[in-house]
Design a protein around this motif. Structure first.
Motif, PDB file in Angstrom:
ATOM      1  N   SER A  85       5.217 -45.773  16.305  1.00  0.00           N
ATOM      2  CA  SER A  85       6.588 -46.228  16.552  1.00  0.00           C
ATOM      3  C   SER A  85       7.563 -45.620  15.555  1.00  0.00           C
ATOM      4  N   SER A  86       7.108 -45.329  14.337  1.00  0.00           N
ATOM      5  CA  SER A  86       8.045 -44.699  13.396  1.00  0.00           C
ATOM      6  C   SER A  86       8.450 -43.310  13.887  1.00  0.00           C
ATOM      7  N   LEU A  87       7.511 -42.597  14.519  1.00  0.00           N
ATOM      8  CA  LEU A  87       7.844 -41.281  15.073  1.00  0.00           C
ATOM      9  C   LEU A  87       8.831 -41.414  16.228  1.00  0.00           C
ATOM     10  N   VAL A  88       8.575 -42.412  17.089  1.00  0.00           N
ATOM     11  CA  VAL A  88       9.472 -42.643  18.228  1.00  0.00           C
ATOM     12  C   VAL A  88      10.882 -42.946  17.731  1.00  0.00           C
ATOM     13  N   ILE A  89      10.978 -43.772  16.688  1.00  0.00           N
ATOM     14  CA  ILE A  89      12.287 -44.123  16.131  1.00  0.00           C
ATOM     15  C   ILE A  89      12.986 -42.882  15.587  1.00  0.00           C
ATOM     16  N   ILE A  90      12.259 -42.087  14.826  1.00  0.00           N
ATOM     17  CA  ILE A  90      12.879 -40.916  14.212  1.00  0.00           C
ATOM     18  C   ILE A  90      13.327 -39.915  15.272  1.00  0.00           C
ATOM     19  N   LEU A  91      12.477 -39.697  16.281  1.00  0.00           N
ATOM     20  CA  LEU A  91      12.834 -38.735  17.327  1.00  0.00           C
ATOM     21  C   LEU A  91      14.070 -39.192  18.107  1.00  0.00           C
TER      22      LEU A  91
END
Lengths: 207, 207, 207
Positions: free
Chosen positions: A175-181
């Protein structure tokens, strides 16, 4: 190391600070008194999240539940007033910070709405409301046609970022990757629009 | 055959579509971008009912509970933009449709409020809020003095129709008849005001 | 003899009446129709308390719970219209009454908020919202930059009075004395600002 919730909280505090600065600078063009400037800064910073919380019946409203938000906003507004007495406000830095604030509010708005509502269209709209309504109220109080309705790719960037956020969740990525993207999509669209003067077609009736 | 609740639901959907068109046309006079036009259309169409739901603490707010409203609004706004690229908007049809929208929202607003509140004055005011606040927010966002406060018999028609609705309920007539008659009063007053340029006296202070 | 709650209720009714008059006079400068004037008067009188109640999730909203407020407002607006057809509005009386209305709303706003929230900063802000937002909405609907953001010591007086109210509670004095003293601070600051043209420094960006 920060976990995801702490990271989002810090980003959210950063977002209100940035929007407080943008509100204070807008107020500075209207020759208001000091308290008027602080009021505009507060409204710009909390307007989007407050509208979201009222529409979703989330109580207490975020800045009533956690007064640290107000402290950050007031300090940011006062520092802005103090700084601009001596120096030009750095336009490029401000545009970048504003884009980051829009991205933060949009994605945290989407996350918060997801805890209450399951319909995707509503989530995207609430995300865009969280990101843009503060600036809209700022413009109404300054007696101007809200920028989000005329400006190059502003609400559009919020809608695109929130949609990307929902789609990227389907991938199963962290989810941290999804947020950053998805925050990157908001910032990228916004900065590309500024850089190359992109905008949606205008709609103008003949009279 | 449609029962009363289905009829009102269809009328309500018709109402948001009509107000979305009116919002899109108003936005077209301000040279906004496409998304700005859609935003004004949405706000015009849902502003009255949303204000009513927030004031009455009815959650979820109607368009969050049933996203079909948003679909109708967005489609109506896009069709308006598309249509007016090729042809003049039909003024007379629009005035009639706007009057019908006002009538529908006023009477459905009265009905919904009756399920929560028993005081008649509050019911009439909430009915008028449901019918008129969307247009009011549209005008504020367009940076104009709201039309409902200057225009010939607009809020007046809503107040009269809601009052008639409450009085007609005392007769014991079928509720569908009561609904049709009180909507007819709103439409009749509104169209008569347009036709013969009726208006309440103005109040103007010497300065 | 009146107890404290009855006294505050009467003061509150007085406050809505005074703000209704101020709203009607503001509307009179805009050449609205009679109903438009009444609408502006109502919004000016209930806007602050309604915003407070929505933010604090206090339902029913005060004027829905007790329709006497609306009666007072509508009568005050109609009397204002009638009176100003024949005579000049008494400016000095109005400024005094407006200061008293601001004081009443600020302190009752603080009291009501104290029943729901314990954070002092939030209480002070809600008190100022109760005192000032009605006038702010009046100005937005009249298409002007809200006075509270430019005028000499207006929101400032509300913030100072609410802060004094909280501090005076620490003394252990009788609550009626605390109420009177803190209302006196709002009124005194406001009238001193008018008399000697006091104001906060303005903040003006070079462009």
């Amino acid at each position: 190391m920060l976990d995801e919730i702490q990271l989002l909280y810090l980003l959210d505090l950063f977002g209100v600070g940035v929007f407080a600065i943008s509100g204070a600078l807008a107020a500075g063009r209207k020759s208001l008194d000091l308290l008027g400037v602080v009021i505009i800064a507060v409204v710009t910073a909390v307007g989007g999240g407050t509208t979201r919380d009222l529409l979703l019946d989330r109580h207490p409203v975020f800045w009533i539940a956690d007064p640290l938000y107000l402290s950050v906003i007031i300090i940011a507004a006062l520092l802005t007033i103090w700084y601009t007495r001596h120096k030009e406000p750095p336009q490029k830095f401000l545009l970048l910070a504003d884009a980051l604030g829009l991205a933060v509010f949009t994605i945290t708005g989407a996350q918060i709405t997801q805890t209450v509502v399951s319909n995707d269209v509503i989530i995207v709209i609430m995300a865009a409301i969280t990101g843009t309504v503060g600036g809209l109220i700022r413009d109404v109080l300054s007696n101007e046609i809200p920028l989000i309705m005329q400006r190059d790719i502003y609400a559009t960037a919020a809608l695109a970022g929130a949609t990307a956020y929902l789609l990227l969740q389907l991938t199963g990525w962290a989810s941290s990757l999804v947020i950053i993207l998805s925050m990157g999509i908001v910032i990228g669209l916004r900065l590309a629009a500024i850089q190359w003067n992109l905008h949606l077609p205008r709609f103008k009736l003949e009279e």
